[in-house]
Design a protein around this motif. Structure first.
Motif, mmCIF file in Angstrom:
data_model
loop_
_atom_site.group_PDB
_atom_site.id
_atom_site.type_symbol
_atom_site.label_atom_id
_atom_site.label_comp_id
_atom_site.label_asym_id
_atom_site.label_seq_id
_atom_site.Cartn_x
_atom_site.Cartn_y
_atom_site.Cartn_z
ATOM 1 N N LEU A 1 0.832 -1.212 0.000
ATOM 2 C CA LEU A 1 0.000 0.000 0.000
ATOM 3 C C LEU A 1 0.860 1.252 0.000
ATOM 4 O O LEU A 1 1.876 1.349 0.700
ATOM 5 C CB LEU A 1 -0.933 -0.022 1.220
ATOM 6 C CG LEU A 1 -2.122 -0.982 1.056
ATOM 7 C CD1 LEU A 1 -2.654 -1.443 2.395
ATOM 8 C CD2 LEU A 1 -3.223 -0.327 0.234
ATOM 9 N N ASP A 2 0.413 2.228 -0.775
ATOM 10 C CA ASP A 2 1.026 3.535 -0.953
ATOM 11 C C ASP A 2 1.117 4.242 0.413
ATOM 12 O O ASP A 2 0.097 4.397 1.086
ATOM 13 C CB ASP A 2 0.095 4.300 -1.909
ATOM 14 C CG ASP A 2 0.731 5.499 -2.558
ATOM 15 O OD1 ASP A 2 1.730 6.002 -2.049
ATOM 16 O OD2 ASP A 2 0.169 5.934 -3.568
ATOM 17 N N ALA A 3 2.281 4.635 0.883
ATOM 18 C CA ALA A 3 3.547 4.550 0.219
ATOM 19 C C ALA A 3 4.527 3.669 0.997
ATOM 20 O O ALA A 3 5.419 3.061 0.415
ATOM 21 C CB ALA A 3 4.157 5.954 0.114
ATOM 22 N N ARG A 4 4.372 3.592 2.317
ATOM 23 C CA ARG A 4 5.372 2.843 3.085
ATOM 24 C C ARG A 4 5.262 1.338 2.860
ATOM 25 O O ARG A 4 6.243 0.605 3.016
ATOM 26 C CB ARG A 4 5.290 3.210 4.569
ATOM 27 C CG ARG A 4 5.916 4.556 4.867
ATOM 28 C CD ARG A 4 5.615 5.011 6.283
ATOM 29 N NE ARG A 4 4.287 5.545 6.383
ATOM 30 C CZ ARG A 4 3.980 6.853 6.386
ATOM 31 N NH1 ARG A 4 4.940 7.736 6.342
ATOM 32 N NH2 ARG A 4 2.731 7.258 6.459
ATOM 33 N N GLY A 5 4.077 0.894 2.459
ATOM 34 C CA GLY A 5 3.920 -0.520 2.119
ATOM 35 C C GLY A 5 4.748 -0.917 0.910
ATOM 36 O O GLY A 5 5.067 -2.092 0.718
ATOM 37 N N VAL B 1 0.723 -5.823 2.203
ATOM 38 C CA VAL B 1 1.631 -5.277 3.226
ATOM 39 C C VAL B 1 1.463 -3.764 3.359
ATOM 40 O O VAL B 1 1.340 -3.047 2.367
ATOM 41 C CB VAL B 1 3.100 -5.597 2.841
ATOM 42 C CG1 VAL B 1 4.062 -5.021 3.851
ATOM 43 C CG2 VAL B 1 3.303 -7.097 2.713
ATOM 44 N N ASP B 2 1.496 -3.287 4.604
ATOM 45 C CA ASP B 2 1.563 -1.846 4.874
ATOM 46 C C ASP B 2 2.401 -1.648 6.131
ATOM 47 O O ASP B 2 2.812 -2.625 6.770
ATOM 48 C CB ASP B 2 0.158 -1.267 5.046
ATOM 49 C CG ASP B 2 0.126 0.241 4.775
ATOM 50 O OD1 ASP B 2 1.191 0.838 4.506
ATOM 51 O OD2 ASP B 2 -0.961 0.834 4.851
ATOM 52 N N ASP B 3 2.630 -0.393 6.501
ATOM 53 C CA ASP B 3 3.447 -0.179 7.703
ATOM 54 C C ASP B 3 2.616 -0.298 8.971
ATOM 55 O O ASP B 3 3.028 -0.942 9.923
ATOM 56 C CB ASP B 3 4.210 1.158 7.655
ATOM 57 C CG ASP B 3 3.311 2.374 7.612
ATOM 58 O OD1 ASP B 3 2.170 2.267 7.129
ATOM 59 O OD2 ASP B 3 3.751 3.451 8.057
ATOM 60 N N LEU B 4 1.423 0.320 8.972
ATOM 61 C CA LEU B 4 0.649 0.250 10.218
ATOM 62 C C LEU B 4 -0.853 0.262 9.978
ATOM 63 O O LEU B 4 -1.341 0.668 8.922
ATOM 64 C CB LEU B 4 1.061 1.375 11.157
ATOM 65 C CG LEU B 4 0.931 2.815 10.682
ATOM 66 C CD1 LEU B 4 -0.432 3.362 10.991
ATOM 67 C CD2 LEU B 4 2.004 3.665 11.358
ATOM 68 N N ILE B 5 -1.551 -0.185 11.010
ATOM 69 C CA ILE B 5 -3.011 -0.246 10.983
ATOM 70 C C ILE B 5 -3.533 0.690 12.053
ATOM 71 O O ILE B 5 -3.275 0.479 13.250
ATOM 72 C CB ILE B 5 -3.526 -1.672 11.338
ATOM 73 C CG1 ILE B 5 -2.820 -2.766 10.528
ATOM 74 C CG2 ILE B 5 -5.043 -1.748 11.194
ATOM 75 C CD1 ILE B 5 -3.128 -2.797 9.089
ATOM 76 N N ALA B 6 -4.251 1.724 11.649
ATOM 77 C CA ALA B 6 -4.912 2.605 12.621
ATOM 78 C C ALA B 6 -6.417 2.333 12.532
ATOM 79 O O ALA B 6 -6.907 1.417 13.174
ATOM 80 C CB ALA B 6 -4.544 4.060 12.336
ATOM 81 N N THR B 7 -7.141 3.077 11.689
ATOM 82 C CA THR B 7 -8.577 2.779 11.529
ATOM 83 C C THR B 7 -8.799 1.514 10.708
ATOM 84 O O THR B 7 -9.896 0.963 10.699
ATOM 85 C CB THR B 7 -9.295 3.928 10.796
ATOM 86 O OG1 THR B 7 -8.830 3.979 9.432
ATOM 87 C CG2 THR B 7 -9.043 5.273 11.469
ATOM 88 N N GLY B 8 -7.769 1.112 9.981
ATOM 89 C CA GLY B 8 -7.886 -0.070 9.118
ATOM 90 C C GLY B 8 -8.464 0.239 7.741
ATOM 91 O O GLY B 8 -8.529 -0.642 6.883
ATOM 92 N N GLY B 9 -8.854 1.493 7.517
ATOM 93 C CA GLY B 9 -9.506 1.854 6.256
ATOM 94 C C GLY B 9 -8.643 1.591 5.034
ATOM 95 O O GLY B 9 -9.139 1.081 4.018
ATOM 96 N N THR B 10 -7.369 1.912 5.125
ATOM 97 C CA THR B 10 -6.478 1.738 3.980
ATOM 98 C C THR B 10 -6.309 0.255 3.659
ATOM 99 O O THR B 10 -6.430 -0.172 2.507
ATOM 100 C CB THR B 10 -5.095 2.370 4.283
ATOM 101 O OG1 THR B 10 -5.295 3.684 4.800
ATOM 102 C CG2 THR B 10 -4.232 2.422 3.054
ATOM 103 N N MET B 11 -6.027 -0.530 4.681
ATOM 104 C CA MET B 11 -5.820 -1.975 4.474
ATOM 105 C C MET B 11 -7.101 -2.633 3.958
ATOM 106 O O MET B 11 -7.053 -3.463 3.040
ATOM 107 C CB MET B 11 -5.361 -2.608 5.792
ATOM 108 C CG MET B 11 -4.944 -4.041 5.697
ATOM 109 S SD MET B 11 -3.442 -4.306 4.715
ATOM 110 C CE MET B 11 -2.163 -4.278 5.970
#
Ligand code: HSX
Length: 188
Positions: free
Chosen positions: A65-69, A127-137
């Motif tokens: 995922l954009d960008a750190r992923g 893959v991504d760097d982190l999960i906060a609200t989870g919306g991106t993932m």
């Protein structure tokens, strides 16, 4: 050469993540992974922890995922000897895409993937760097589903357990793996 997971602790990785108060806005404790990336030793630890988890799982493709992923995902894909697919913010990919929108605190965002990036039935690791609200993932996972990919797992370095993101991802039916779990995305 791979660093064996037992050679260095995951806790060391946690300590290497820089916490910045009130950035990008007041009340947010930003978790900055650049100190991990700029250290040869810690960057290798991070990637190798994931390599050991996925090396026997018959991954066909890693999506990031954009960008750190992109940074973590591309290094992981290289080590797993599979291809890498970028899931980008809307309007950045040049070929035919599918799109998935998701809610932000104020407004909406969207991510996109090339329609030929994931083959029907292929086993995808996202893959991504982190999960906060989870919306991106969740949006990324939806794109993989739209293309008929099989989600092996969603993986990130860090999950903020005081938010609902991780729970929402698991409730969507996707397995989620995070190296670190932490309360404290929000500064009290
Ligand atoms: C940050 O927001 C990270 O790099 C992730 O891509 C994303 C996580 O937030 P959320 O969608 O889980 O709230 O920029």
């Amino acid at each position: 050469m791979l660093v064996h997971p037992e050679a260095m602790s995951v806790g060391a990785l946690a300590d290497k993540i820089r916490k910045i108060e009130n950035w990008p806005q007041k009340g947010i404790l930003f978790h900055d992974i650049t100190p991990v990336l700029q250290s040869a030793e810690y960057f290798r630890l991070l990637v190798d922890l994931l390599v050991y988890r996925y090396m026997d799982q018959k991954i066909d493709i890693v999506a990031g995922l954009d960008a750190r992923g992109f940074i973590i995902g591309a290094a992981l894909a290289y080590q797993l000897n599979v291809g890498f697919v970028p899931i980008r913010k809307k309007g950045k990919l040049p070929f035919e895409t599918v799109s998935q929108s998701y809610a932000l605190e104020y407004g909406e965002a969207a991510v996109e993937i090339h329609t030929d990036a994931v083959k029907l039935g292929s086993r995808v690791l996202l893959v991504d760097d982190l999960i906060a609200t989870g919306g991106t993932m969740l949006a990324g996972l939806e794109l993989i589903r739209k293309l008929g990919g099989e989600i092996v797992e969603a993986a990130a370095i860090l999950e903020f357990t005081d938010l609902q993101g991780g729970k929402n991802i698991r409730a969507s039916g996707a397995p989620l793996f995070t190296l670190l779990q932490n309360e404290g995305c929000m500064k009290g």
